[in-house]
Design a protein around this motif. Structure first.
Motif, short mmCIF file in Angstrom:
data_model
loop_
_atom_site.label_atom_id
_atom_site.label_comp_id
_atom_site.label_asym_id
_atom_site.label_seq_id
_atom_site.Cartn_x
_atom_site.Cartn_y
_atom_site.Cartn_z
N SER A 189 75.86 -18.85 36.55
CA SER A 189 74.82 -19.83 36.21
C SER A 189 73.98 -19.38 35.02
CB SER A 189 73.91 -20.06 37.42
OG SER A 189 73.27 -18.86 37.80
N MET A 190 74.02 -18.12 34.67
CA MET A 190 73.25 -17.62 33.54
C MET A 190 73.94 -17.91 32.21
SD MET A 190 72.06 -13.70 32.68
CE MET A 190 70.89 -13.64 34.04
N VAL A 191 75.25 -17.94 32.19
CA VAL A 191 75.99 -18.04 30.93
C VAL A 191 76.86 -19.29 30.83
CG1 VAL A 191 76.03 -15.54 30.64
CG2 VAL A 191 77.92 -16.66 31.83
N LEU A 192 77.04 -20.04 31.92
CA LEU A 192 78.00 -21.15 31.94
C LEU A 192 77.34 -22.39 32.53
CD1 LEU A 192 80.98 -21.26 31.02
CD2 LEU A 192 81.62 -21.07 33.43
N THR A 194 78.15 -25.25 34.27
CA THR A 194 79.28 -25.79 35.05
C THR A 194 79.18 -27.30 35.24
OG1 THR A 194 78.08 -25.22 37.07
CG2 THR A 194 79.69 -23.63 36.26
N SER A 195 78.00 -27.87 35.14
CA SER A 195 77.82 -29.30 35.37
C SER A 195 77.80 -30.11 34.08
CB SER A 195 76.51 -29.55 36.14
OG SER A 195 75.39 -29.04 35.41
N TYR A 196 78.15 -29.49 32.98
CA TYR A 196 78.11 -30.19 31.69
C TYR A 196 79.17 -31.28 31.64
CZ TYR A 196 78.02 -30.85 26.62
OH TYR A 196 77.93 -31.38 25.35
N SER A 197 78.78 -32.48 31.24
CA SER A 197 79.71 -33.61 31.25
C SER A 197 79.61 -34.46 29.99
CB SER A 197 79.44 -34.49 32.47
OG SER A 197 78.11 -34.99 32.46
N GLN A 198 78.95 -33.98 28.94
CA GLN A 198 78.74 -34.78 27.74
C GLN A 198 79.62 -34.35 26.57
OE1 GLN A 198 74.56 -34.52 26.91
NE2 GLN A 198 73.95 -35.39 28.88
N GLY A 199 80.53 -33.43 26.81
CA GLY A 199 81.37 -32.93 25.73
C GLY A 199 82.64 -33.72 25.57
N LEU A 200 83.46 -33.30 24.63
CA LEU A 200 84.75 -33.95 24.37
C LEU A 200 85.85 -33.41 25.27
CD1 LEU A 200 84.66 -34.05 20.46
CD2 LEU A 200 84.02 -35.85 22.07
N LEU A 201 85.52 -32.44 26.12
CA LEU A 201 86.50 -31.82 27.00
C LEU A 201 86.09 -32.10 28.45
CD1 LEU A 201 86.64 -28.37 25.16
CD2 LEU A 201 88.14 -30.34 24.80
N LEU A 217 75.24 -20.45 20.48
CA LEU A 217 76.41 -19.59 20.64
C LEU A 217 77.56 -20.06 19.75
CD1 LEU A 217 77.78 -17.25 22.16
CD2 LEU A 217 78.54 -18.92 23.86
N GLY A 218 77.74 -21.38 19.65
CA GLY A 218 78.79 -21.90 18.79
C GLY A 218 78.60 -21.49 17.34
N MET A 219 77.36 -21.55 16.87
CA MET A 219 77.08 -21.15 15.49
C MET A 219 77.24 -19.65 15.29
SD MET A 219 76.62 -23.54 13.42
CE MET A 219 76.31 -25.31 13.36
N LEU A 220 76.84 -18.85 16.27
CA LEU A 220 77.02 -17.40 16.15
C LEU A 220 78.50 -17.05 16.16
CD1 LEU A 220 74.17 -16.08 18.48
CD2 LEU A 220 74.29 -15.95 15.99
N ALA A 221 79.29 -17.74 16.98
CA ALA A 221 80.74 -17.51 16.98
C ALA A 221 81.35 -17.86 15.63
CB ALA A 221 81.39 -18.35 18.08
N GLN A 222 80.85 -18.94 15.03
CA GLN A 222 81.34 -19.33 13.71
C GLN A 222 81.02 -18.26 12.67
OE1 GLN A 222 79.17 -22.56 12.04
NE2 GLN A 222 80.06 -22.27 10.03
N ILE A 223 79.80 -17.72 12.70
CA ILE A 223 79.44 -16.68 11.74
C ILE A 223 80.27 -15.43 11.97
CG2 ILE A 223 77.56 -15.23 10.91
CD1 ILE A 223 77.41 -18.20 10.17
N GLY A 224 80.54 -15.11 13.24
CA GLY A 224 81.41 -13.97 13.53
C GLY A 224 82.80 -14.15 12.93
N LEU A 252 84.77 -23.05 23.73
CA LEU A 252 84.08 -23.24 25.01
C LEU A 252 82.61 -23.60 24.84
CD1 LEU A 252 85.61 -20.30 27.11
CD2 LEU A 252 86.09 -22.75 27.32
N ALA A 253 82.01 -23.25 23.70
CA ALA A 253 80.63 -23.65 23.46
C ALA A 253 80.49 -25.16 23.32
CB ALA A 253 80.08 -22.96 22.22
N GLN A 254 81.57 -25.83 22.94
CA GLN A 254 81.64 -27.29 22.87
C GLN A 254 80.54 -27.89 21.99
OE1 GLN A 254 82.96 -29.58 26.28
NE2 GLN A 254 82.89 -27.76 27.57
N SER A 255 80.23 -27.19 20.92
CA SER A 255 79.27 -27.71 19.95
C SER A 255 80.03 -28.40 18.84
CB SER A 255 78.42 -26.56 19.39
OG SER A 255 77.64 -27.01 18.30
N LYS A 256 79.94 -29.71 18.79
CA LYS A 256 80.66 -30.46 17.76
C LYS A 256 80.17 -30.11 16.37
CE LYS A 256 79.61 -34.08 20.25
NZ LYS A 256 79.51 -33.49 21.61
N THR A 257 78.87 -29.82 16.27
CA THR A 257 78.33 -29.39 14.97
C THR A 257 78.95 -28.08 14.52
OG1 THR A 257 76.22 -30.46 15.51
CG2 THR A 257 76.21 -28.85 13.73
#
Length: 486
Positions: A189-192, A194-201, A217-224, A252-257
């Motif tokens: 519950s700290m990192v995931l 589980t009830s997210y339902s607004q993504g494309l997946l 997290l999505g943006m940090l992954a992109q910079i990495g 998995l971050a499911q950030s479309k941006t």
């Protein structure tokens, strides 16, 4: 009496800390006097370490929406209270060491990129100092100084320091992502979400990891991943593993941006690195096959797009989409239009210097009934409301300077400067990555861009200053090197 004792202890601690920082800087200057790099690259580890501690020690639950009743002043863990000043002292020490070393060495061959430095300092003055002192709700904090000192040290970066910076950012971000993945079985519950339902997946939970939010997290992954492009690992298996982890976290971050931004940033790097070769092959009269195929493919793509617009009933499909729940949410930009309306109202009340640094704090969010509105969700709107016309003007000038320099040094940096600028620009649409009221994970991309521009400017000026006779004698011309692999 007890209060006097406490104040005496605090003053003693401050004096000892200042003395320790002075000794640390003196020792660091002595150690780095014989080499071209210091310890500024350590800031990426320090910044992300504080991000990890703030999340892990907070015991947050991303599956539970934040309510207005929970907007009291957060109680920090004792370990975080201990680590925060130590990390701040470390950041100031390593940044001041770079500044002092630069001036003490007084190497005339190393020309400081004045445009970047002046633009950054003016941006800080307009968006931090002005609202903090002259805003409708003035507030002064020592935390506002840290980004200024770190940024001034970053614009003194040279090639060797840039290599260390990219390696450190790459390793720190990879460890940050791995730590978030490893906590899934133990602190789900700290990192995931589980009830997210607004993504494309559909049915796939959204990974927030140890970042403040899944979008972050999505943006940090992109910079990495961009750091991996700039500075890949020498071992093939390690490089492939790092790419798998980065792409997996980005997915998995499911950030479309973040997805769109990564595609655009990668396209910038590919275009800069492979563009000249591509155009030479397209216009090669000896082997015209590649050029003919490329032109035919472009014509086919344009024809397909025209047919889709003419026969695909795009208007009807768009109308049906916006009538749906998902379309309504997109039309309102997932509720950001309400936040922008609040920011606009605050700017109209305080047009010159804005509301002040405390905009969007806990009490303000409680007053407007928006517990999740931790910022303006747009860099320009946030700056306009927080720092008024003065801050907005400083932001526009600073963004233009970064854009011009990123394009100018795109070839020298092998596309990295342009990619980092695009990442910041895309992030600025819905977030506030250029906020300088303290240091956080958002500072990583900002500092990497400043260091890249500073290094490219220094290399370019050195090349121009090199006597033409030396270049002819060596039989070579200047070509900027990309950060080396390790």
């Amino acid at each position: 009496m007890e209060q006097v004792i406490i104040i005496s202890i605090l003053l003693t601690g401050v004096v000892l800390a200042a003395f320790g920082a002075t000794l640390g800087m003196a020792g660091a200057v002595q150690l780095t006097s014989q080499r071209n790099h210091g310890y500024l690259h350590w800031m990426f580890y320090a910044i992300l370490l504080m991000q990890v501690l703030s999340v892990v020690l907070s015991g947050r639950d991303v599956t539970v929406p934040l309510s207005v009743s929970e907007l009291d002043v957060p109680i920090h863990h004792p370990l975080q209270k201990l680590a925060q000043p130590l990390v701040s002292l470390l950041l100031l020490t390593i940044a001041c060491e770079r500044i002092l070393t630069h001036w003490l060495k007084r190497d005339k061959a190393v020309l400081m990129p004045s445009a970047v430095l002046v633009a950054f300092v003016l941006f800080w003055l307009g968006t931090v100092a002005a609202p903090a002192l002259l805003g409708a709700n003035p507030k002064v904090s020592h935390a506002y100084i840290y980004p200024l000192v770190i940024g001034m040290a970053a614009v003194l970066t040279q090639r060797d320091e840039l290599d260390h910076a990219f390696r450190a950012a790459r390793d720190a971000l990879l460890l940050f992502m791995v730590a978030g993945l490893l906590l899934i079985p133990f602190k789900t519950s700290m990192v995931l979400e589980t009830s997210y339902s607004q993504g494309l997946l559909p049915g796939v939970p959204r990974l927030a990891g140890l970042a403040t939010h899944a979008v972050s997290l999505g943006m940090l992954a992109q910079i990495g991943l961009l750091c991996l492009l700039a500075c890949p690992y020498r071992r093939t298996w390690l490089n492939r593993l790092a790419w798998a982890i980065g792409l997996g976290v980005l997915f998995l971050a499911q950030s479309k941006t973040a997805w769109i931004s990564f595609i655009l940033c990668s396209a910038c790097i590919i275009a800069v690195r492979g563009g000249p070769v591509f155009w030479r092959r397209v216009g090669d009269p000896v082997r015209p096959e590649f050029g003919i195929v490329s032109i035919l493919a472009f014509m086919a793509a344009v024809a397909a797009l025209v047919l889709l617009l003419m026969l695909g009933d795009v208007g009807g499909r768009l109308s049906s989409f916006f009538d749906s729940a998902e379309g309504a949410q997109l039309a309102s930009l997932t509720g950001r239009d309400r936040i922008w309306a609040v920011a606009w109202d605050e700017w109209q009340r305080n047009p010159v210097f804005g509301y002040g640094p405390s905009l969007w704090d806990a009490s303000f969010r409680a007053s407007i009934g928006m517990p999740a509105a931790t910022h303006g969700h747009n860099q320009f709107m946030d700056t306009l409301a927080r720092a008024g016309v003065v801050g907005a003007a400083a932001l526009v000038v600073y963004a233009l300077v970064l854009l011009v320099l990123s394009v100018r040094y795109a070839r020298a940096s092998h596309g990295i400067s342009l990619a980092l600028f695009v990442a910041l620009a895309m992030r600025s649409i819905s977030e506030v990555p250029l906020l300088l009221f303290g240091y956080g994970s958002e500072l990583v991309t900002h500092m990497l861009l400043l260091m890249t521009l500073a290094s490219a400017a220094s290399d370019t000026r050195l090349a121009r200053a090199r006597p033409a006779a030396d270049r002819r004698a060596s039989g070579t011309t200047f070509t900027a090197q990309q950060p080396s692999a390790t």
